[in-house]
Design a protein around this motif. Structure first.
Motif: not given
Length: 144
Positions: A61-72, A105-113
């Motif tokens: 899923r993709l959502r708006e995190y803040e202006a111009n930044i999406g969160k995966v 910009v896209l940001k995400l929280h990846s599982q470390t593995r």
């Protein structure tokens, strides 16, 4: 592997398929509490589902995190289909959609593995490891 068909979720059936993949990966396989897996962002996010024929094999899923930044978020591939290109196909479709929506910009929280997978797609680690839903994660981001 068969041709992977990644779709932006457009129907209730596709949404149910995406949620079924997430439930299998995060709840059944990884032991994430179902109350944590589904949240308020599921209503407004853009969902993606990957199919092999009629079988749902991946989701994100993709959502708006803040202006111009999406969160995966909630990127999931069935265990039997990992390392076969499904995750890359999901991310390529998601990134195209994010670009079309105007995210810089896209940001995400990846599982470390899984961090090496995202690094291979051009994401860079930001900051220290942290825990989310009892699983070690790192924040990563990529400019589009």
């Amino acid at each position: 592997m068969e041709d992977i068909d990644v779709r932006v979720v457009d129907t209730d059936h596709e949404r149910e398929d995406a949620f079924a993949v997430r439930r299998e990966v995060f709840v059944a396989e990884q032991g994430v509490d179902e109350e944590l897996e589904y949240d308020e962002h599921d209503e407004s996010a853009t969902h993606f589902v990957a199919y092999d024929g009629d079988e749902p094999i991946g989701a994100a899923r993709l959502r708006e995190y803040e202006a111009n930044i999406g969160k995966v978020e909630r990127v999931a591939v069935l265990e039997s289909r990992r390392k076969t290109g499904v995750g890359g196909a999901l991310m390529a479709t998601l990134e195209q959609r994010a670009d079309a929506q105007g995210f810089a910009v896209l940001k995400l929280h990846s599982q470390t593995r899984a961090a090496d997978f995202y690094r291979g797609l051009g994401y860079e680690r930001r900051g220290d490891e942290f825990e989310e839903a009892g699983i070690p994660h790192v924040e990563m981001q990529k400019s589009l």
